[in-house]
Design an enzyme around this catalytic site. Structure first.
Site, short mmCIF file in Angstrom:
data_model
loop_
_atom_site.label_atom_id
_atom_site.label_comp_id
_atom_site.label_asym_id
_atom_site.label_seq_id
_atom_site.Cartn_x
_atom_site.Cartn_y
_atom_site.Cartn_z
CE LYS A 198 -4.16 1.57 2.08
NZ LYS A 198 -5.18 1.73 3.01
CD GLU B 271 -20.24 -2.97 7.74
OE1 GLU B 271 -19.53 -2.32 7.27
OE2 GLU B 271 -20.40 -4.32 7.38
NE ARG C 181 -22.26 -3.40 3.80
CZ ARG C 181 -21.17 -3.82 3.16
NH1 ARG C 181 -20.12 -3.50 3.70
NH2 ARG C 181 -21.26 -4.88 2.21
#
Length: 636
Positions: free
Chosen positions: A291, A376, A404
């Site tokens: 990254k 979630e 969600r």
């Protein structure tokens, strides 16, 4: 880490190869020898453009080579490429005909922050929330089979996104139906594997080869005739792989696992993808990337450089306006303060420690801090289980992500009347990330839940007061607050809360009363000064302060509700429902978010577009008053 302009290219870099690429079809005319140069140019161009527009940063730098390889090998857009999440997709946008538009990224009427179907034929699936790519690509693969098409579908999923249960549901289903598709796991050195080197790259070449695939299929046909022989061979193969590569889990789920390989080695990527494209059935390629690759500050601080704002040089002649602390920071401080007072407090977040500012809490109370990753639904039911045993869970979650876990919110928390506090961050419009990240609906979807306490603080101090109120309430409670900074209101250190269901008059006027549910209080007070109107800070959507509403209805000709939530089903609807029961003859004007998705722009631009800034509020009120005077005002 502070991000200063001198770290980034000041002038547009010279990119002779990249300037020729207006589609992947042109990309595929390059020789493999030219692709490394193209990768360097693409990375420099990404640095230059994102520094000037802001946006997600580190993930895009990490997938430059992978993006080039995918478009080089696959016949996009005929082959379907699905990115998960869209943080990785800026190089994809540049290579698919949107290079010159990158200067408009995340700006009003410009490119969206994430892949979007209406923006390009190459954006095959719109994203914003995590962990959807495998399900979407599987749906495409099934459709291709039913249509008799030879198209391929590819899902590129980040390792963080693979922590969600939805991704594993799709992995399980794909193997069951034998879908011809590829999943590329972009393991960006943040959570999964460090097993990259000569041996793993060599094994990947073998495992992805046509020779290995044909031998495997031939062996299956022969051994399947002998009872138990193929099962023994299959397990032997899996155990042999498992000793050297971390793919046993995916093999057990029915995927042909290849990897891990170096995601920055273009020849290896192209060779491996080229072989895997021709294979039938579910294919899984594990690539390891860095990254922030190619930009030292981002490599050193991948979290800090996950996204950056627009970089500008401060002008001493134009000093910045003073502002208060971020609402998320106020929540983070409150959480630490309340935890010091009450040992029962538990903090939970679905992978949003930095965004929701639980950093200090995690450091001070590690045994009471739980980051459940991008899960979630699990976060909410985990909180329910904790509450069953007498702890006091606080779930810090973005408004758009709580959507969600709506079933868990109702079924696991509210139906059982469990003591869980939801600190709902990013409520309302969020600016440049656009409609996928906006918290446009939480008042509407929360106020219909029986027993739910729903609160809308108007500034930093109110946030702290209402968090304490919700914490002490013995049942499900929610406090919704926006992204960004407050108006610098003095903050009380008290943790006692306020009386439930009681609003506060902030200004007494006549004729018009503004009922404010949230941070539009400052704009409402500004308008009220010009109109000599009354302003009520309602604080509570549920229970509604019916006594205050009745008082205002009896003494004013027009009530105006203000909320940064969908008008349909929102706080204004709650006021209208009460007035209907009351049969009070008063005009009602409901101001909030319109019945369409508000496109990305600066937050101030979005508010102005919705008529929720001071000029918009005043104009709407004056229009209603003019209608009333002419006798054409609609009934309340």
């Amino acid at each position: 880490m502070p991000k200063t302009l001198h770290e980034f290219p000041r002038q547009r870099p010279d990119t002779p190869l990249l300037d020729r690429i207006d589609s992947p079809a042109v990309l595929r005319t390059l020789s493999e020898a030219e692709l490394d140069t193209l990768a360097d140019e693409l990375r420099q161009y990404l640095l230059y453009t994102v520094a000037r527009t802001g946006g997600h940063f580190g993930a895009g730098l990490g997938v430059v080579e992978l993006t080039i390889a995918l478009h080089y090998v696959y016949q996009t857009p005929e082959d379907r490429l699905v990115w998960d999440v869209g943080h990785q997709a800026y190089p994809h946008k540049i290579l698919t005909g949107r290079r010159e538009q990158m200067a408009t990224l995340r700006q009003k009427d410009g490119l969206a922050a994430f892949p979007r179907r209406s923006e390009s034929a190459y954006d095959t699936f719109g994203v914003g929330h995590s962990s959807t790519s495998i399900s979407a690509a599987l749906g495409m693969a099934i459709a291709h089979r039913l249509q008799g098409s030879e198209r391929r579908s590819v899902a590129v999923i980040g390792d963080g996104a693979l922590t969600a249960g939805m991704a594993f549901e799709a992995l399980n289903h794909a193997s069951e139906v034998g879908a011809n598709m590829l999943v590329v796991l972009n393991d960006n050195d943040m959570s999964i594997s460090k097993n990259v080197g000569g041996l793993s790259n060599y094994l990947a070449k073998i495992l992805s080869s046509n020779t290995y695939a044909s031998m495997r299929e031939g062996s299956k046909k022969i051994l399947s005739r002998i009872p138990g022989a193929w099962e023994i061979a299959r397990r032997t193969e899996e155990h042999a792989k498992g000793m050297l590569v971390p793919g046993t889990l995916f093999e057990e789920l029915g995927w042909n696992y290849v990897g891990p390989i170096d995601g920055h080695d273009l020849p290896l990527l192209i060779a491996t993808l080229g072989k895997m494209r021709s294979h039938k059935g579910p294919q899984f390629l594990h690539v390891v990337t860095k990254k922030g690759k190619g930009f030292a500050p981002a490599e050193a601080d991948p979290i800090g450089y996950h996204a950056i704002g627009k970089l500008e040089v401060d002008d001493p002649q134009q000093p910045r306006k003073p502002s208060g602390p971020k609402y998320a920071s106020v929540f983070g401080q409150w959480l630490c303060d309340m935890a010091a007072q009450d040992a029962r407090l538990i903090g939970i977040t679905p992978a949003m420690k930095e965004g929701s500012d639980l950093v200090a809490f995690a450091e001070q109370y590690p045994e009471r801090y739980f980051d459940v990753a991008i899960a979630e639904q699990h976060a909410v039911t985990l909180a329910a289980g904790l509450a069953c045993e007498g702890t006091k869970p606080v779930v810090a979650i973005y408004s758009t992500f709580l959507q969600r876990a709506y079933d868990q919110l109702i079924h696991d928390v509210a139906v059982q009347d469990l003591d869980v506090l939801f600190a709902i961050d990013r409520a309302g419009l969020v600016g440049e990330d656009g409609p996928t990240h906006a918290g446009s609906f939480d008042i509407s979807y929360l106020r219909c839940i029986p027993g739910m306490l729903v609160m809308t603080p108007s500034d930093e101090n109110e946030l702290r007061l209402l968090l304490s109120t919700g914490y002490h309430y013995p049942g499900p409670a929610a406090v919704r607050y926006p992204r960004g900074n407050g108006p610098n209101a003095p903050i009380s250190p008290a943790l006692d809360g306020v009386e439930i269901g009681k609003g506060v008059l902030r200004r007494q006027g006549r004729g018009v009363a503004l009922l404010v549910f949230g941070v539009q209080l400052a704009a409402a007070l500004e308008v009220a000064e010009r109109l000599d109107a009354t302003v009520a800070d309602m604080r509570f959507v549920k229970p509604l302060d019916e006594a205050l509403v009745r008082q205002l209805a009896e003494t004013h000709a027009l009530l105006v509700t203000l909320e940064e939530n969908a008008v349909m089903g929102g706080a204004g609807s709650a006021v209208g429902e009460y007035l209907a029961r009351l049969d009070q003859r008063v005009s009602l004007l409901q101001l909030g978010l319109p019945d369409h998705y508000v496109e990305h722009a600066k937050p101030a631009q979005m508010l102005a577009e919705c008529g929720l800034d001071a000029p918009g509020i005043e104009a709407a009120i004056r229009t209603r008053l003019a209608q009333h005077e002419s006798g054409s005002s609609p009934a309340a």
